[in-house]
Design an enzyme around this catalytic site. Structure first.
Site, mmCIF file in Angstrom:
data_model
loop_
_atom_site.group_PDB
_atom_site.id
_atom_site.type_symbol
_atom_site.label_atom_id
_atom_site.label_comp_id
_atom_site.label_asym_id
_atom_site.label_seq_id
_atom_site.Cartn_x
_atom_site.Cartn_y
_atom_site.Cartn_z
ATOM 1 N N SER A 1 0.812 -1.226 0.000
ATOM 2 C CA SER A 1 0.000 0.000 0.000
ATOM 3 C C SER A 1 0.845 1.275 0.000
ATOM 4 O O SER A 1 0.484 2.250 -0.676
ATOM 5 C CB SER A 1 -0.967 -0.010 1.186
ATOM 6 O OG SER A 1 -1.925 -1.030 0.995
ATOM 7 N N ARG B 1 -14.149 -25.556 1.344
ATOM 8 C CA ARG B 1 -13.627 -26.780 1.969
ATOM 9 C C ARG B 1 -14.440 -27.120 3.203
ATOM 10 O O ARG B 1 -14.844 -28.275 3.386
ATOM 11 C CB ARG B 1 -12.152 -26.532 2.334
ATOM 12 C CG ARG B 1 -11.503 -27.658 3.073
ATOM 13 C CD ARG B 1 -10.071 -27.331 3.378
ATOM 14 N NE ARG B 1 -9.913 -26.139 4.222
ATOM 15 C CZ ARG B 1 -8.757 -25.662 4.646
ATOM 16 N NH1 ARG B 1 -7.632 -26.260 4.299
ATOM 17 N NH2 ARG B 1 -8.708 -24.582 5.414
ATOM 18 N N LYS C 1 -8.631 -6.502 10.826
ATOM 19 C CA LYS C 1 -9.794 -5.983 10.089
ATOM 20 C C LYS C 1 -11.092 -6.056 10.903
ATOM 21 O O LYS C 1 -11.940 -5.174 10.797
ATOM 22 C CB LYS C 1 -9.959 -6.734 8.768
ATOM 23 C CG LYS C 1 -8.850 -6.414 7.770
ATOM 24 C CD LYS C 1 -9.083 -7.122 6.456
ATOM 25 C CE LYS C 1 -8.018 -6.752 5.436
ATOM 26 N NZ LYS C 1 -8.324 -7.272 4.096
ATOM 27 N N ASP D 1 -12.621 -3.742 -0.579
ATOM 28 C CA ASP D 1 -12.124 -4.879 -1.372
ATOM 29 C C ASP D 1 -13.120 -5.284 -2.468
ATOM 30 O O ASP D 1 -12.729 -5.574 -3.603
ATOM 31 C CB ASP D 1 -11.842 -6.087 -0.466
ATOM 32 C CG ASP D 1 -10.463 -6.006 0.181
ATOM 33 O OD1 ASP D 1 -9.605 -5.269 -0.348
ATOM 34 O OD2 ASP D 1 -10.259 -6.667 1.212
ATOM 35 N N ALA E 1 -14.909 -19.131 1.284
ATOM 36 C CA ALA E 1 -15.992 -18.451 2.010
ATOM 37 C C ALA E 1 -15.423 -17.614 3.150
ATOM 38 O O ALA E 1 -16.084 -17.403 4.163
ATOM 39 C CB ALA E 1 -16.978 -19.491 2.544
ATOM 40 N N GLY F 1 -5.206 -10.706 -9.473
ATOM 41 C CA GLY F 1 -5.575 -10.098 -8.193
ATOM 42 C C GLY F 1 -4.967 -8.725 -7.951
ATOM 43 O O GLY F 1 -5.401 -8.000 -7.059
HETATM 44 N N1 NAP Z 1 -6.255 -9.025 -4.495
HETATM 45 C C1 NAP Z 1 -6.578 -8.424 -3.372
HETATM 46 O O1 NAP Z 1 -6.631 -7.198 -3.252
HETATM 47 C C2 NAP Z 1 -6.965 -9.287 -2.203
HETATM 48 C C3 NAP Z 1 -7.713 -8.770 -1.131
HETATM 49 C C4 NAP Z 1 -8.060 -9.609 -0.069
HETATM 50 C C5 NAP Z 1 -7.638 -10.941 -0.070
HETATM 51 N N2 NAP Z 1 -6.900 -11.400 -1.120
HETATM 52 C C6 NAP Z 1 -6.467 -12.810 -1.171
HETATM 53 O O2 NAP Z 1 -7.609 -13.641 -1.083
HETATM 54 C C7 NAP Z 1 -7.252 -14.871 -0.451
HETATM 55 C C8 NAP Z 1 -8.249 -15.189 0.651
HETATM 56 O O3 NAP Z 1 -8.139 -14.225 1.677
HETATM 57 P P1 NAP Z 1 -9.159 -14.164 2.910
HETATM 58 O O4 NAP Z 1 -8.850 -12.930 3.654
HETATM 59 O O5 NAP Z 1 -10.551 -14.416 2.455
HETATM 60 O O6 NAP Z 1 -8.693 -15.435 3.775
HETATM 61 P P2 NAP Z 1 -9.559 -16.250 4.844
HETATM 62 O O7 NAP Z 1 -10.615 -15.390 5.445
HETATM 63 O O8 NAP Z 1 -8.565 -16.920 5.729
HETATM 64 O O9 NAP Z 1 -10.310 -17.385 3.961
HETATM 65 C C9 NAP Z 1 -9.571 -18.368 3.291
HETATM 66 C C10 NAP Z 1 -10.507 -19.253 2.469
HETATM 67 O O10 NAP Z 1 -9.716 -20.169 1.723
HETATM 68 C C11 NAP Z 1 -10.100 -21.499 2.039
HETATM 69 N N3 NAP Z 1 -8.915 -22.376 2.049
HETATM 70 C C12 NAP Z 1 -7.749 -22.166 2.714
HETATM 71 N N4 NAP Z 1 -6.899 -23.193 2.493
HETATM 72 C C13 NAP Z 1 -7.568 -24.081 1.703
HETATM 73 C C14 NAP Z 1 -7.229 -25.347 1.142
HETATM 74 N N5 NAP Z 1 -6.021 -25.913 1.374
HETATM 75 N N6 NAP Z 1 -8.145 -25.973 0.369
HETATM 76 C C15 NAP Z 1 -9.370 -25.418 0.140
HETATM 77 N N7 NAP Z 1 -9.741 -24.226 0.652
HETATM 78 C C16 NAP Z 1 -8.847 -23.564 1.420
HETATM 79 C C17 NAP Z 1 -10.722 -21.430 3.419
HETATM 80 O O11 NAP Z 1 -11.581 -22.542 3.582
HETATM 81 P P3 NAP Z 1 -12.037 -23.030 5.053
HETATM 82 O O12 NAP Z 1 -13.248 -22.211 5.402
HETATM 83 O O13 NAP Z 1 -12.343 -24.478 4.882
HETATM 84 O O14 NAP Z 1 -10.873 -22.782 5.979
HETATM 85 C C18 NAP Z 1 -11.472 -20.082 3.311
HETATM 86 O O15 NAP Z 1 -12.677 -20.224 2.628
HETATM 87 C C19 NAP Z 1 -5.818 -14.685 0.042
HETATM 88 O O16 NAP Z 1 -4.958 -15.293 -0.877
HETATM 89 C C20 NAP Z 1 -5.618 -13.188 0.037
HETATM 90 O O17 NAP Z 1 -4.268 -12.829 -0.157
HETATM 91 C C21 NAP Z 1 -6.560 -10.618 -2.182
#
Ligand code: NAP
Length: 280
Positions: free
Chosen positions: A20, A156, A69, A105, A132, A243
């Site tokens: 950022s 998952r 957050k 986001d 999710a 992304g």
């Molecule tokens: N481009 C951008 O600006 C931006 C902004 C925000 C986030 N992101 C990216 O988005 C991704 C998710 O972020 P988040 O904040 O939503 O994380 P989060 O709240 O921790 O959620 C992670 C999600 O991924 C699933 N997951 C994790 N490991 C897995 C596996 N081995 N197999 C299947 N599902 C799996 C989890 O499933 P369970 O519910 O089963 O644990 C959950 O649904 C990250 O890579 C983050 O860097 C990008």
């Protein structure tokens, strides 16, 4: 030396990895604004106190990254609809002495989609979301706001997908993770909102052969920029959305709120952040 007139920052724990400051630093220079944007490592447990002291610290506001957050959302006196929809905040500002919270986001994802694929009609396309978690919720809210008629969530942990579907209402349906390919035969947009495919994480196992030829494949992961999912989509002749654009577009609102200028996401800015990503 006098301090910059307007100051903002990003808080996180850790926060060193954040891009950022590159984004806001680029805009401050481009628009000739007397301001600064810094990284502040704030320990869990110190967030509420830090946010109470924003004015004393001479900060107009801040961005918030993991793991703060939810605490930031809880600390705010006023919240936008987008923040309320996901109960987490990534952008905070002081207005009339009160702390306001937004989550940018989702709108960041949508603006990147619109800028990259202006002819994509969200009202005519079913969407598949893998994951999710927090990011998935933001994107789901934003796509529903755009008029997406049907959104299928595969997670998952099935219970979390059910919770998301109940939260967002009848246009959102929850499914088992193992059904993600079979039930994605008629979608116009597939979104990976899991960390799978990120440097150091396992690869996402998502067959693409069954997707319609006009499907857009989006990945929220941006390290690497070209994830294995996006490479496979391009190899199949599908349009791919990375992304990084979401990261750039989500920053627009905060900059406008703190520094009073609506900034542009330019190819030059993108190249600057891309160059930094290749150092990873
Ligand atoms: N481009 C951008 O600006 C931006 C902004 C925000 C986030 N992101 C990216 O988005 C991704 C998710 O972020 P988040 O904040 O939503 O994380 P989060 O709240 O921790 O959620 C992670 C999600 O991924 C699933 N997951 C994790 N490991 C897995 C596996 N081995 N197999 C299947 N599902 C799996 C989890 O499933 P369970 O519910 O089963 O644990 C959950 O649904 C990250 O890579 C983050 O860097 C990008």
């Amino acid at each position: 030396m006098t301090a910059p007139k307007i100051q903002a920052c990003i808080i996180g724990w850790p926060v060193a990895h954040s891009r950022s400051p590159i984004i806001h630093g680029y805009w401050l220079k481009k628009y000739g604004i007397d301001g600064s944007y810094t990284k502040r490592a704030v320990e869990p447990g110190e967030v509420a106190a830090f946010l109470r002291n924003l004015a004393k610290e001479r900060l107009a506001g801040c961005n918030v990254t993991i793991p703060h957050k939810q605490a930031a959302y809880a600390a705010a006196a006023e919240r936008t609809d987008a923040a309320r929809a996901v109960a987490v905040a990534n952008t905070l500002w002081l207005e009339g002495g009160r702390l306001h919270a937004d989550n940018t986001d989702g709108i960041g994802f949508v603006r990147h989609l619109r800028a990259s694929m202006p002819r994509f009609d969200a009202r005519a396309q079913a969407v598949t979301v893998l994951g999710a978690g927090g990011a998935a919720r933001c994107v789901i809210h934003a796509m529903l706001e755009c008029g997406t008629p049907e959104l299928c969530v595969f997670n998952r942990t099935r219970d979390r997908a059910d919770v998301v579907a109940r939260h967002f209402g009848p246009r959102v349906k929850a499914y088992d993770w193992r059904d993600r390919a079979d039930r994605s035969r008629e979608v116009g947009l597939l979104i990976n909102a899991t960390p799978l495919g990120m440097h150091g994480a396992a690869e996402l196992d998502m067959p693409l052969a069954q997707l319609p030829d006009n499907c857009v494949v989006a990945d929220l992961v941006y390290v690497p920029l070209e994830t294995p999912l996006l490479a496979a989509a391009r190899a199949r002749g599908l349009r791919a959305l990375d992304g990084l654009g979401m990261l750039l577009h989500q920053a627009v609102r905060g900059f406008e709120l703190w520094f009073g200028q609506r900034p542009q996401v330019t190819p030059e800015l993108r190249a600057l952040v891309e160059a930094d990503l290749t150092k990873t």
